[in-house]
Structure formats: C-alpha cells, structure tokens
Design an enzyme around this catalytic site. Structure first.
Site, PDB file in Angstrom:
ATOM      1  N   LYS A  42     -54.591 -28.758  70.680  1.00 59.53           N
ATOM      2  CA  LYS A  42     -53.524 -28.545  69.696  1.00 59.53           C
ATOM      3  C   LYS A  42     -53.992 -28.117  68.316  1.00 59.53           C
ATOM      4  O   LYS A  42     -53.184 -27.706  67.502  1.00 59.53           O
ATOM      5  CB  LYS A  42     -52.683 -29.817  69.548  1.00 59.53           C
ATOM      6  CG  LYS A  42     -51.888 -30.140  70.797  1.00 59.53           C
ATOM      7  CD  LYS A  42     -50.923 -31.275  70.534  1.00 59.53           C
ATOM      8  CE  LYS A  42     -50.242 -31.747  71.804  1.00 59.53           C
ATOM      9  NZ  LYS A  42     -49.703 -33.084  71.666  1.00 59.53           N
ATOM     10  N   LYS A  61     -42.107 -32.213  81.995  1.00 53.13           N
ATOM     11  CA  LYS A  61     -41.350 -33.437  81.743  1.00 53.13           C
ATOM     12  C   LYS A  61     -40.301 -33.219  80.651  1.00 53.13           C
ATOM     13  O   LYS A  61     -40.476 -32.366  79.777  1.00 53.13           O
ATOM     14  CB  LYS A  61     -42.299 -34.602  81.422  1.00 53.13           C
ATOM     15  CG  LYS A  61     -42.663 -34.747  79.995  1.00 53.13           C
ATOM     16  CD  LYS A  61     -43.457 -36.025  79.721  1.00 53.13           C
ATOM     17  CE  LYS A  61     -43.631 -36.095  78.221  1.00 53.13           C
ATOM     18  NZ  LYS A  61     -44.131 -37.246  77.623  1.00 53.13           N
ATOM     19  N   LYS A  95     -38.869 -35.056  74.174  1.00 50.30           N
ATOM     20  CA  LYS A  95     -38.076 -35.098  72.942  1.00 50.30           C
ATOM     21  C   LYS A  95     -38.605 -34.159  71.870  1.00 50.30           C
ATOM     22  O   LYS A  95     -37.891 -33.806  70.953  1.00 50.30           O
ATOM     23  CB  LYS A  95     -37.973 -36.532  72.407  1.00 50.30           C
ATOM     24  CG  LYS A  95     -39.263 -37.135  71.867  1.00 50.30           C
ATOM     25  CD  LYS A  95     -38.937 -38.445  71.145  1.00 50.30           C
ATOM     26  CE  LYS A  95     -40.021 -39.482  71.191  1.00 50.30           C
ATOM     27  NZ  LYS A  95     -41.338 -39.095  70.690  1.00 50.30           N
TER      28      LYS A  95
HETATM   29  P1  ADP Z   1     -44.507 -39.833  71.705  1.00 49.92           P
HETATM   30  O1  ADP Z   1     -43.614 -40.953  71.295  1.00 49.92           O
HETATM   31  O2  ADP Z   1     -45.951 -40.225  71.796  1.00 49.92           O
HETATM   32  O3  ADP Z   1     -44.232 -38.521  71.035  1.00 49.92           O
HETATM   33  P2  ADP Z   1     -43.077 -39.295  74.141  1.00 49.92           P
HETATM   34  O4  ADP Z   1     -41.720 -39.164  73.588  1.00 49.92           O
HETATM   35  O5  ADP Z   1     -43.566 -38.208  75.018  1.00 49.92           O
HETATM   36  O6  ADP Z   1     -44.221 -39.493  73.186  1.00 49.92           O
HETATM   37  O7  ADP Z   1     -43.195 -40.654  74.914  1.00 49.92           O
HETATM   38  C1  ADP Z   1     -42.768 -41.912  74.474  1.00 49.92           C
HETATM   39  C2  ADP Z   1     -42.689 -42.789  75.711  1.00 49.92           C
HETATM   40  O8  ADP Z   1     -41.639 -42.309  76.575  1.00 49.92           O
HETATM   41  C3  ADP Z   1     -43.955 -42.811  76.556  1.00 49.92           C
HETATM   42  O9  ADP Z   1     -44.098 -44.108  77.098  1.00 49.92           O
HETATM   43  C4  ADP Z   1     -43.661 -41.822  77.645  1.00 49.92           C
HETATM   44  O10 ADP Z   1     -44.361 -42.113  78.837  1.00 49.92           O
HETATM   45  C5  ADP Z   1     -42.163 -41.990  77.854  1.00 49.92           C
HETATM   46  N1  ADP Z   1     -41.574 -40.715  78.273  1.00 49.92           N
HETATM   47  C6  ADP Z   1     -41.397 -39.622  77.505  1.00 49.92           C
HETATM   48  N2  ADP Z   1     -40.822 -38.630  78.181  1.00 49.92           N
HETATM   49  C7  ADP Z   1     -40.628 -39.095  79.436  1.00 49.92           C
HETATM   50  C8  ADP Z   1     -40.067 -38.546  80.629  1.00 49.92           C
HETATM   51  N3  ADP Z   1     -39.589 -37.315  80.664  1.00 49.92           N
HETATM   52  N4  ADP Z   1     -40.014 -39.312  81.727  1.00 49.92           N
HETATM   53  C9  ADP Z   1     -40.491 -40.577  81.699  1.00 49.92           C
HETATM   54  N5  ADP Z   1     -41.028 -41.157  80.629  1.00 49.92           N
HETATM   55  C10 ADP Z   1     -41.099 -40.445  79.494  1.00 49.92           C
END
Ligand code: ADP
Length: 320
Positions: free
Chosen positions: A111, A192, A195
């Site tokens: 990144k 996946k 957000k």
């Molecule tokens: P961050 O908060 O580090 O930016 P994420 O939003 O990707 O990361 O992830 C926050 C939490 O939500 C993590 O525990 C991640 O595994 C879970 N998570 C995020 N997206 C998904 C998804 N599409 N399906 C299942 N779990 C998710």
C-alpha cells in the site's frame, strides 16, 4: 481472559462487519466474570492514509452508536485517541523497532512503499498496533491471516523490549481466529464486502433502510444456471449464489422450498431486513449524549487499565 478488538473508522459498518466481527464480539461478552472485553474505535489508524477531517468526525460517532445498538453494552467501549497511552507507547515501541522489519510488512509493501507521498504513519502503523495490544496485556490474540504478520511483529517488539530494558510486557500468543462468516460483495462475490471500498451497490450497510437492502440484494450477481438444483453452494463455480446462501444461513433464514434465484433473493432480503431492523430501531432510540458518556467512561477505564504498563515502559527505558 482479555478480549480486545479495534475497528478502523474508515467507512460505515457493513453486514460483513456484523456477521464476521460484531456478532462474535457480542458473544464474547456472555460471561463478564471470566472475560473482559475492550472494544475500541481505532481513529488514529484512520490517519495513516489520506483522510477527510469532517468524515473522521462523523464516522466514529456513528460507529460508537452502532456498537451499542448491536449489543456491545457489557464491554469497555472507547475511542483510541481518547486514551493517549496508545500514541505514547507507540512512540516508545518505534524506538525499539527496526526499519528493516517495518519494511518487510506486506501491507506496507503493497500500500505504500516507494511512493513518496505515503504517510510516515503508514510505515510505523505496526508500532501503534503493537501498543494497542501490549497496553492491555492479553495472553493471546486471535488473528485472521491479514493481521498475522503485524501480531508477530508485536511479539518481536515485546520480546526485544523485555530483553533490552526489563520484563515489562506480557508477550501474547497468536491464536488462529475461528473462521467466522465471511460475507462477500454482492456485485463482486469473489471479494469481501468491505467498508473501506467505494459502494458499487455490493455492500449492505447496517443503516441501509429496507428498500435499499431489497434493491441491493435484488441486483446481486448470481449466474446463468437455471432449473432444478441451481440453488446450491459452490464457492468456485457459483460464488454469488453461495454468498447469498451464506448470508441467509447467518441471518437465520431457511432454504426450504427455494428453487429459483428470485425466491432466494426474496428470502435473503427478508432475513437481512429482519436482522437489521432491531439494530436500526435501537440506533434511532439511543440518545447521542448517552453514547458519549458510555464512551467517556470506557476511555477512563482504559486510561486506568493502561497507565501501569505505560509507566513501567517509560521507567524501564530511563524516562523520568
Ligand atoms: P478495519 O476495521 O481493520 O478497517 P475491516 O472493516 O475490514 O477492517 O474489519 C473489521 C472486522 O470486521 C474484522 O474482524 C474483519 O474480519 C470483519 N469483517 C470485515 N469485513 C468482513 C466481511 N465481509 N465478512 C466477514 N467479516 C468481515
């Protein structure tokens, strides 16, 4: 047992966050006598990439209210920047970390490395993450694959610090996180639901009203198979349909009698709306002032819990 989880306020919380993270976080609260849950909003981490201050004011506030609305009311909830020990210990850990090891971090390589305008904080991010963990002395840290390297570095930094300056940190064991529900993007079911990504209609947000959920599920990518037996899981050949089936199961719906994609989408829509409705109702009913005071007292608990670790690290390094 200490449960520690931090979410980056890089975007609105999604159905993926709910099923993959928030639900297990809520389940971990079941026995408060045996476990203490610290759940934080990692606003400092959101500063490691280009950010908009107005958005950084809004997203954590919404996230804070949502964490309560999904039932995390028996946890210590806090905003990372309200507990200054995180940034203070991060600096001390930066002073034990080596450029070589930070340069090897895959996320940094992918990144930011070799791009002149990459923020320095993206390079030092693993030191802040190590501080986030070590301040709370968890004995083990469950991680998914994407964070394993950072937690290994946390262990290396803690071990090096303890060797150089005295036994200050509990060195956590890395345990593999139980494979939770993984929700895929409705428009691109091999990635996946995320957000932080631009919403191309494939992400269901926790605050999406029912008609938006209906539209997004209705437009979800499936495949061209028709006829008896087409509604079946096959992650390789039918990622879209498999994702819809996973969402349906995770939201407590049933596939009984479902033979067409149209019926599957209708069932998924109903199940997701039923899942989100109580959360949205609680969200609407929560008083923002009450949310702020929950987070203010959470930050106070964290400041007290982390002060001895920070003080011990300072003293061991020779700071007066
Ligand atoms: P961050 O908060 O580090 O930016 P994420 O939003 O990707 O990361 O992830 C926050 C939490 O939500 C993590 O525990 C991640 O595994 C879970 N998570 C995020 N997206 C998904 C998804 N599409 N399906 C299942 N779990 C998710």
């Amino acid at each position: 047992m200490i449960n520690l989880s931090m979410l980056k306020p890089t975007g609105h919380l999604t159905l993926g966050n709910l099923l993959g993270a928030l639900r297990p976080m809520a389940a971990a609260q079941v026995s408060p006598a045996r476990s203490t849950c610290y759940y934080g909003i990692a606003d400092l981490h959101a500063l490691t990439v280009g950010h908009d201050p107005a958005r950084l004011r809004e997203v954590p506030a919404e996230m804070a209210r949502l964490l309560l609305a999904v039932g995390l009311d028996r946890s210590t909830l806090f905003i990372q920047s309200h507990v200054p020990a995180h940034s203070e210990l991060s600096y001390l850990l930066e002073c034990t970390a080596h450029v070589g090891e930070l340069n090897r971090m895959i996320q940094f390589k992918e990144k930011g490395r070799n791009r002149p305008s990459t923020r320095v904080s993206l390079f030092t991010y693993p030191a802040l993450m190590a501080a986030d963990i070590l301040l709370y002395r968890p004995t083990d840290v469950p991680v998914g694959d994407d964070q394993r390297q950072h937690v290994e570095l946390t262990r290396d930094l803690a071990l090096r610090f303890n060797r150089s300056y005295g036994e200050v940190f509990t060195v956590p064991e890395i345990v593999t996180a139980p494979a939770g529900a993984r929700v895929m993007d409705l428009q691109d079911p091999t990635s996946k639901m995320d957000k932080s990504r631009d919403d191309g209609g494939g992400t269901i947000y926790l605050l999406d009203p029912p008609d938006v959920v209906r539209r997004k599920v209705g437009r979800a990518v499936t495949d061209s198979e028709v006829g008896v037996g087409s509604v079946r899981p096959d992650r390789e050949a039918k990622p879209g349909v498999t994702n819809l089936l996973d969402i349906l199961a995770a939201c407590g719906g049933s596939t009984e009698g479902i033979t067409t994609y149209g019926a599957l989408k209708a069932a998924v829509t109903d199940a997701v709306i039923a899942e989100l409705e109580p959360i949205q109702k609680l969200y609407a009913d929560l008083d923002p002032g009450d949310v702020s005071s929950v987070f203010a007292s959470g930050a106070e608990v964290c400041r007290r819990a982390t002060a001895p670790v920070l003080a011990a690290a300072r003293t061991a390094m020779g700071l007066a």
